[in-house]
Write a protein that holds these residues in place. Structure first.
Motif, PDB file in Angstrom:
ATOM      1  N   ARG A 756      20.348  16.568  47.406  1.00 32.69           N
ATOM      2  CA  ARG A 756      20.999  17.500  46.490  1.00 32.69           C
ATOM      3  C   ARG A 756      19.962  18.373  45.813  1.00 32.69           C
ATOM      4  N   GLY A 757      20.171  19.641  45.941  1.00 33.44           N
ATOM      5  CA  GLY A 757      19.300  20.606  45.302  1.00 33.44           C
ATOM      6  C   GLY A 757      19.879  21.082  43.987  1.00 33.44           C
ATOM      7  N   PRO A 758      19.410  22.227  43.557  1.00 37.32           N
ATOM      8  CA  PRO A 758      19.922  22.760  42.290  1.00 37.32           C
ATOM      9  C   PRO A 758      21.438  23.052  42.361  1.00 37.32           C
ATOM     10  N   LYS A 759      22.084  23.031  41.180  1.00 33.78           N
ATOM     11  CA  LYS A 759      23.510  23.272  41.088  1.00 33.78           C
ATOM     12  C   LYS A 759      23.786  24.765  41.055  1.00 33.78           C
ATOM     13  N   VAL A 760      24.837  25.164  41.739  1.00 32.33           N
ATOM     14  CA  VAL A 760      25.250  26.565  41.812  1.00 32.33           C
ATOM     15  C   VAL A 760      26.734  26.645  41.398  1.00 32.33           C
ATOM     16  N   GLU A 761      27.049  27.591  40.481  1.00 31.35           N
ATOM     17  CA  GLU A 761      28.445  27.811  40.051  1.00 31.35           C
ATOM     18  C   GLU A 761      28.839  29.249  40.343  1.00 31.35           C
ATOM     19  N   HIS A 762      29.945  29.389  41.053  1.00 34.98           N
ATOM     20  CA  HIS A 762      30.564  30.710  41.248  1.00 34.98           C
ATOM     21  C   HIS A 762      31.867  30.727  40.449  1.00 34.98           C
ATOM     22  N   THR A 763      31.981  31.702  39.531  1.00 35.29           N
ATOM     23  CA  THR A 763      33.163  31.794  38.637  1.00 35.29           C
ATOM     24  C   THR A 763      33.862  33.115  38.882  1.00 35.29           C
ATOM     25  N   TYR A 764      35.206  33.023  39.033  1.00 33.85           N
ATOM     26  CA  TYR A 764      36.044  34.218  39.149  1.00 33.85           C
ATOM     27  C   TYR A 764      37.032  34.203  37.985  1.00 33.85           C
ATOM     28  N   GLU A 765      37.048  35.327  37.249  1.00 31.48           N
ATOM     29  CA  GLU A 765      37.903  35.433  36.055  1.00 31.48           C
ATOM     30  C   GLU A 765      38.880  36.599  36.210  1.00 31.48           C
ATOM     31  N   LEU A 766      40.173  36.306  35.960  1.00 34.61           N
ATOM     32  CA  LEU A 766      41.228  37.318  35.952  1.00 34.61           C
ATOM     33  C   LEU A 766      41.601  37.631  34.503  1.00 34.61           C
ATOM     34  N   HIS A 767      41.733  38.918  34.204  1.00 33.80           N
ATOM     35  CA  HIS A 767      42.120  39.344  32.852  1.00 33.80           C
ATOM     36  C   HIS A 767      43.172  40.445  32.957  1.00 33.80           C
ATOM     37  N   ASN A 768      44.352  40.198  32.332  1.00 32.73           N
ATOM     38  CA  ASN A 768      45.423  41.208  32.318  1.00 32.73           C
ATOM     39  C   ASN A 768      45.222  42.101  31.105  1.00 32.73           C
ATOM     40  N   ASN A 769      44.766  43.318  31.333  1.00 31.98           N
ATOM     41  CA  ASN A 769      44.557  44.269  30.255  1.00 31.98           C
ATOM     42  C   ASN A 769      45.839  44.978  29.842  1.00 31.98           C
ATOM     43  N   GLY A 770      46.945  44.635  30.491  1.00 33.49           N
ATOM     44  CA  GLY A 770      48.232  45.200  30.094  1.00 33.49           C
ATOM     45  C   GLY A 770      48.424  46.617  30.592  1.00 33.49           C
ATOM     46  N   PRO A 771      49.429  47.257  29.984  1.00 32.26           N
ATOM     47  CA  PRO A 771      50.212  46.780  28.827  1.00 32.26           C
ATOM     48  C   PRO A 771      51.321  45.799  29.169  1.00 32.26           C
ATOM     49  N   SER A 772      51.710  45.739  30.446  1.00 36.66           N
ATOM     50  CA  SER A 772      52.851  44.911  30.819  1.00 36.66           C
ATOM     51  C   SER A 772      52.389  43.569  31.346  1.00 36.66           C
ATOM     52  N   SER A 773      53.297  42.664  31.434  1.00 39.77           N
ATOM     53  CA  SER A 773      53.041  41.376  32.072  1.00 39.77           C
ATOM     54  C   SER A 773      53.200  41.508  33.578  1.00 39.77           C
ATOM     55  N   VAL A 774      52.660  40.545  34.290  1.00 45.02           N
ATOM     56  CA  VAL A 774      52.799  40.511  35.750  1.00 45.02           C
ATOM     57  C   VAL A 774      53.341  39.150  36.142  1.00 45.02           C
ATOM     58  N   SER A 775      53.919  39.100  37.329  1.00 46.09           N
ATOM     59  CA  SER A 775      54.424  37.828  37.846  1.00 46.09           C
ATOM     60  C   SER A 775      54.095  37.746  39.332  1.00 46.09           C
ATOM     61  N   GLY A 776      54.005  36.513  39.799  1.00 43.16           N
ATOM     62  CA  GLY A 776      53.700  36.298  41.222  1.00 43.16           C
ATOM     63  C   GLY A 776      52.278  36.694  41.576  1.00 43.16           C
ATOM     64  N   LEU A 777      51.294  36.274  40.763  1.00 45.24           N
ATOM     65  CA  LEU A 777      49.894  36.612  41.053  1.00 45.24           C
ATOM     66  C   LEU A 777      49.333  35.602  42.044  1.00 45.24           C
ATOM     67  N   HIS A 778      48.654  36.147  43.062  1.00 43.75           N
ATOM     68  CA  HIS A 778      48.033  35.306  44.105  1.00 43.75           C
ATOM     69  C   HIS A 778      46.550  35.637  44.172  1.00 43.75           C
ATOM     70  N   LEU A 779      45.715  34.592  44.133  1.00 36.00           N
ATOM     71  CA  LEU A 779      44.257  34.732  44.200  1.00 36.00           C
ATOM     72  C   LEU A 779      43.743  33.919  45.373  1.00 36.00           C
ATOM     73  N   SER A 780      42.911  34.568  46.191  1.00 36.47           N
ATOM     74  CA  SER A 780      42.323  33.897  47.362  1.00 36.47           C
ATOM     75  C   SER A 780      40.802  33.997  47.254  1.00 36.47           C
ATOM     76  N   ILE A 781      40.087  32.836  47.335  1.00 34.72           N
ATOM     77  CA  ILE A 781      38.627  32.778  47.224  1.00 34.72           C
ATOM     78  C   ILE A 781      38.066  32.199  48.519  1.00 34.72           C
ATOM     79  N   HIS A 782      37.097  32.889  49.075  1.00 33.11           N
ATOM     80  CA  HIS A 782      36.423  32.432  50.295  1.00 33.11           C
ATOM     81  C   HIS A 782      35.000  32.037  49.942  1.00 33.11           C
ATOM     82  N   LEU A 783      34.641  30.763  50.207  1.00 31.58           N
ATOM     83  CA  LEU A 783      33.324  30.218  49.874  1.00 31.58           C
ATOM     84  C   LEU A 783      32.598  29.865  51.162  1.00 31.58           C
ATOM     85  N   PRO A 784      31.287  30.239  51.284  1.00 32.47           N
ATOM     86  CA  PRO A 784      30.531  29.907  52.512  1.00 32.47           C
ATOM     87  C   PRO A 784      30.220  28.415  52.546  1.00 32.47           C
ATOM     88  N   GLY A 785      30.645  27.746  53.570  1.00 35.25           N
ATOM     89  CA  GLY A 785      30.383  26.329  53.721  1.00 35.25           C
ATOM     90  C   GLY A 785      31.617  25.497  53.543  1.00 35.25           C
TER      91      GLY A 785
END
Length: 988
Positions: A756-785
């Motif tokens: 085990r080598g050093p620790k690596v963190e990949h963070t993805y953040e979603l932020h709704n800036n509005g003005p309206s709400s949303v529904s049915g949000l889908h997020l897909s993340i592809h990680l190597p390995g």
């Protein structure tokens, strides 16, 4: 004795029922002239039913008294024989004295027959009437019997009347229904309907001790021939009038309240009371019939016993009475409205006779009530003009007996007697004189603001003024010599006091009260005062008329009491004037108001802080529009902010937000008047929020309104503003750490057990800036390995936050390693050396030692991939959601490529399927982000040999020697020195 009283309870059942009748059931249209404050009371013996019947009595000398029946008063033998009392009239009241009659039972023999009279329980005083010097009181339950040998006719309630002539102290007794017939049906054959006999003949035929039942001039009518009349109580009530057009004949009206063929409803007791008088002033008698048990159908279809009075107007010609012309129906349950009806004569001297109707168990707490109805050309007024509530306690039967149409106090107005047998009291209501007022109010028809011919006393300001003249007169019968009136003058009375347009010149007030004394005057009193028109800048309304009014009332007496008279007639009059306007020859302003508008900052977005800008153009192409205002009807969720105009000096409009019919409306003043050809450009800002339920558009309604009578408003201009939904969703990625530096030879260390080598963190953040709400949000993340032995990244865990639901494929951390691995500093090159060593890091694009390779991109395009699929049902404005991927460098894979540098890259995409509103969306948010972690190699530096150092030092010394030698050869050290000041002084 108990048996003898049974008919009393049976026939007069009305007296035992008490009900509640509130005082406000029949409000008076205006107070009539019967004085309810200055009453005179007469009291009889307790329990005697004093007041059961009554009448006025006036003798030939003008003395006035009241004859009162008391049918349950006890005689000398302590038996209830009944009696009659005479009460002399005094305003303060006086004791009543009984009229003496022979109240003993009598037995008289004539040949073989024995005649018997039984006076116990006879009810003397059940009815009382006076005529000239005579008083007639009847005892309806006087019993009679005839005995002949062994046969007996049986006791029969034939009744009888007792007559008194007060001047001569004469007494007589007359019982026309007696008979000497010895038949078993004798008591059934003596149902007398009507007996008529001259009073003088009765007195002439009567002798003390005789049993008088027949007078030669009498006329007797019986109803024994028709069994249908039995028990119908025909003759229960009687009245006399003229109904056949023949003045030489007299018609008698009698009631039969228990007869089923009568007009009233079954069991209504139609005919319990009857009265005859001329109520419509046509010279013909009219008939009133009471039905105190009448049951009215209420709104809930339930029957309510309220009582009714029927008015039959006599038609022209010799025609029989037809259908009732008016129905007066009681309003209080069990009030027994119509139990007594009394003609009053002309109470208010208007030429029509008036009528009193009693509800003896109505009024407050069922104490009793009497209502007065005025006569008029159509008959009777359908509403009472005065309501008299009982001054006695509950159960008094106030109004069970009434008598009117006689002037007891000689003031020229008829008075009213009211009996309350349950309280053994009689109340005398005296009619007050009626004064008819005549009032004139004179004012000029128009006011010209331009003509200012007066000045205010204090400020000397010129004003437009005008004169007001008030004239007050009074007429009537027996008008008192001292007649003081108050005449209250009010200016512009339809406006609030602070907004009145005209004021009195001297006081600058909107009204005044004139104190007038009209006693003994035949001509009216006139008073003139001056008023002025306020400056036009002080008020807005220039179109509506200015109404002036005068209200006349009686001045109270010195002791604070109201005067003993009633003021009728034109006690309230008003006139009006107008302000002259610049409206042409016809003095009628007809504006032509035009309106146009446009919108900015559209569409409106759900959830946004929308500020809508309305561009409005208002114009008047006609004559002046007075009190012109722009009305903007706002939809739900809209709020007025401010408005400005393009008119110089008029930039900031005066606008107010109000409510009209539960709708918010903004009213902006456009001028008073808005002159011909005026044009105003208006910019109005309106905030709009709470659009979630508004639909696909909201509507503004605009209109210019004025107070002109002709064409006052513009056309209504609707403005539809679209409503849409929109949201800006941002996806951001980050790596921690962004760079990793690893020794190039680390992969060749002897300690190869570390994986085990050093620790690596990949963070993805979603932020709704509005003005309206949303529904049915889908997020897909592809990680190597995929956390395999050949991968550089070993994925430990996927941690979603903010409501995201994530599913990785394949699952991370197949080896179940501990997650708590810190992110280490770069590893040292050799753990055996104790001296400090330096490492050289090489970034992409920098010059590197020939043995280090260029960075290699490691992504899903070049390596097996772990795919993370995340879902979020709804994301509101301002909400955040995050996914953190925890991974470590996998050292075994790194050792296999000791000199390679890498860029570890993951990638994410998101999209939104819909926005949770019924309105269209401007767009559906979508986006992507990349996260890179650079993995760099560092080369280790070796120790420098000693001979390298010696060679370097010697080379430096040799180079310095060569430089000095060259400067010497050039003559650098032989140059002349500049002269000094000391040298110059020495030369001098």
């Amino acid at each position: 004795m108990a048996r003898a009283l049974c008919p009393l309870h049976a026939l007069w059942l009305l007296e035992w029922v008490q009900v509640l009748w509130g005082p406000g059931a029949a409000p008076a249209a205006w107070a009539l002239n019967l004085d309810p404050e200055r009453l005179t009371f007469y009291t009889g013996p307790n329990g005697s039913h004093f007041g059961f019947s009554l009448d006025f009595y006036k003798d030939n000398h003008g003395s006035v008294a009241i004859a009162v029946g008391a049918p349950r008063v006890q005689g000398r033998s302590q038996e209830e024989t009944g009696g009659v009392f005479l009460c002399p009239w005094r305003a303060e009241g006086a004791p009543c004295s009984p009229l003496l009659f022979d109240l003993n039972d009598e037995t008289r023999k004539v040949d073989s027959q024995t005649f018997q009279t039984f006076k116990a329980g006879q009810g003397l005083g059940a009815s009382v009437v006076s005529w000239k010097d005579y008083i007639v009181a009847c005892a309806p339950w006087l019993h009679w019997n005839v005995v002949e040998k062994t046969e007996e006719a049986e006791k029969t309630p034939v009744g009888g009347c007792f007559l008194a002539q007060l001047q001569s102290a004469g007494r007589a007794e007359f019982s026309p229904c007696r008979d000497n017939t010895m038949s078993r049906d004798h008591h059934k054959k003596n149902y007398c309907l009507l007996a008529r006999a001259p009073i003088a003949d009765i007195f002439q035929s009567y002798r003390p001790g005789t049993l008088l039942w027949h007078v030669g001039t009498q006329n007797l009518t019986v109803d024994s021939s028709d069994p249908a009349f039995f028990d119908g109580y025909r003759g229960y009530s009687v009245a006399v009038g003229e109904f056949d057009g023949n003045l030489n004949t007299t018609e008698y009206v009698f009631g039969a309240p228990a007869w089923s063929w009568t007009l009233g409803a079954v069991a209504s007791y139609f005919g319990h009371s009857v009265a005859v008088t001329d109520v419509n002033g046509d010279g013909r008698h009219d008939l009133l019939v009471g039905a105190p048990l009448y049951m009215d159908s209420r709104a809930d279809r339930k029957l309510a016993e309220v009582g009714r009075v029927y008015l039959f107007l006599q038609p022209r010609g010799s025609h029989p009475l037809g259908a009732p012309s008016l129905l007066l129906t009681g309003t209080q349950l069990y009030g027994r409205f119509g139990s007594a009806i009394a003609p009053l004569g002309d109470l208010n001297r208007d030429g029509y006779n008036d009528v009193a109707v009693a509800a003896p168990y109505g009024g407050p707490s069922g104490r009793g009530q009497v209502q007065v109805f005025l006569g008029q050309s159509e008959g009777l007024s359908p509403r009472p003009s005065q309501v008299l509530d009982s001054p006695f306690s509950s159960g008094s039967g106030f109004g069970f007996s009434l008598r009117g149409a006689a002037d007891i106090d000689d003031n020229g107005y008829p008075d009213l007697l009211v009996g309350a047998y349950g309280a053994d009291r009689v109340a005398v209501y005296r009619a007050q004189p009626v004064v008819k007022a005549t009032v004139q109010l004179l004012v000029q028809g128009s006011l010209n603001p331009a003509v200012k011919d007066c000045v205010l006393p204090k400020t000397k300001t010129p004003v437009s003024c005008f004169n007001i003249q008030v004239c007050v007169g009074a007429t009537g019968h027996n008008v008192p010599q001292k007649l003081r009136l108050n005449a209250e003058l009010q200016l512009d009375r339809q406006k609030p006091r602070q907004g009145r347009r005209v004021l009195l010149l001297n006081s600058q007030q909107a009204g005044t009260t004139l104190h007038l004394d009209l006693g003994g005057r035949l001509s009216p009193i006139c008073h003139t005062t001056t008023a002025f028109l306020r400056d036009e800048a002080d008020f807005r309304d220039k179109l509506s008329p200015i109404v002036l009014s005068v209200n006349v009332s009686l001045q109270p007496e010195a002791d604070g009491l109201a005067p003993a008279l009633v003021l009728h007639g034109d006690t309230h009059v008003q006139e009006q004037t107008r302000i002259i306007l610049d409206c042409g020859e016809d003095d009628l302003c007809v504006p032509q108001l035009q309106l146009a508008a446009s919108l900015k900052n559209t569409p409106l977005l759900i959830g946004a802080d929308n500020v809508l800008e309305l561009k409005i153009d208002a114009a008047n192409e006609g004559e002046g529009a007075y009190e012109a205002e722009l009305a903007v009807h706002l939809p739900d969720g809209a709020h007025y902010m401010r408005a400005v105009s393009d008119v110089q000096g008029f930039e900031r409009l005066v606008c107010n937000q109000k409510k009209e019919n539960e709708t918010k409306v903004v009213l902006c003043e456009l001028g008073n008047p808005m002159k011909r050809n005026a044009r105003i450009g208006i910019t109005m800002l309106v905030s709009v929020e709470n659009l979630e339920e508004a639909g696909e558009h909201v509507s503004f309604w605009l209109q210019i309104r004025s107070k002109n009578s002709q064409n006052p408003n513009s056309e209504v201009l609707p403005l539809d503003v679209p409503v849409r939904a929109d949201a800006h969703v941002e996806l951001r990625g980050s790596s921690f750490p962004a760079f990793l530096v690893v020794a190039a030879e680390e992969g060749n260390r002897e300690n190869v057990s570390d994986t085990r080598g050093p620790k690596v963190e990949h963070t993805y953040e979603l932020h709704n800036n509005g003005p309206s709400s949303v529904s049915g949000l889908h997020l897909s993340i592809h990680l190597p390995g995929q956390s395999r032995a050949s991968d550089l990244l070993y994925i430990l865990d996927i941690q979603p936050q903010g409501g995201l639901q994530c599913t990785p494929q394949p699952s991370p951390n197949p080896l179940k390693l501990d997650l708590g691995v810190p992110t280490p500093a770069p590893s040292p090159v050799s753990r055996g050396h104790h001296k400090r060593e330096r490492r050289q890091a090489f970034l992409s694009g920098s010059k590197q030692p020939s043995r280090l390779q260029d960075p290699v991109l490691v992504s899903c395009d070049s390596a097996p991939c772990t795919v993370v699929q995340c879902e979020l049902q709804e994301m509101e404005r301002g909400q955040r959601a995050m996914v953190t991927v925890h991974a470590v460098l996998w050292l075994p894979s790194l050792r296999q490529r000791p000199l390679d540098q890498f860029v570890l890259q993951s990638q994410a995409w998101f999209n939104v399927s819909s926005l949770p509103y019924t309105v269209p969306a401007l767009r559906l948010p979508r986006g992507e982000a990349l996260v890179k972690t650079q993995l760099l190699r560092a080369l280790e530096e070796r120790d420098i040999p000693l001979w390298w150092v010696l060679v370097g030092v010697l080379s430096g010394l040799l180079l310095l020697t060569l430089l000095v030698l060259a400067m010497w050869k050039a003559g650098f050290f032989k140059r002349n020195r500049p002269p000094l000041e000391e040298d110059d002084e020495e030369e001098e």
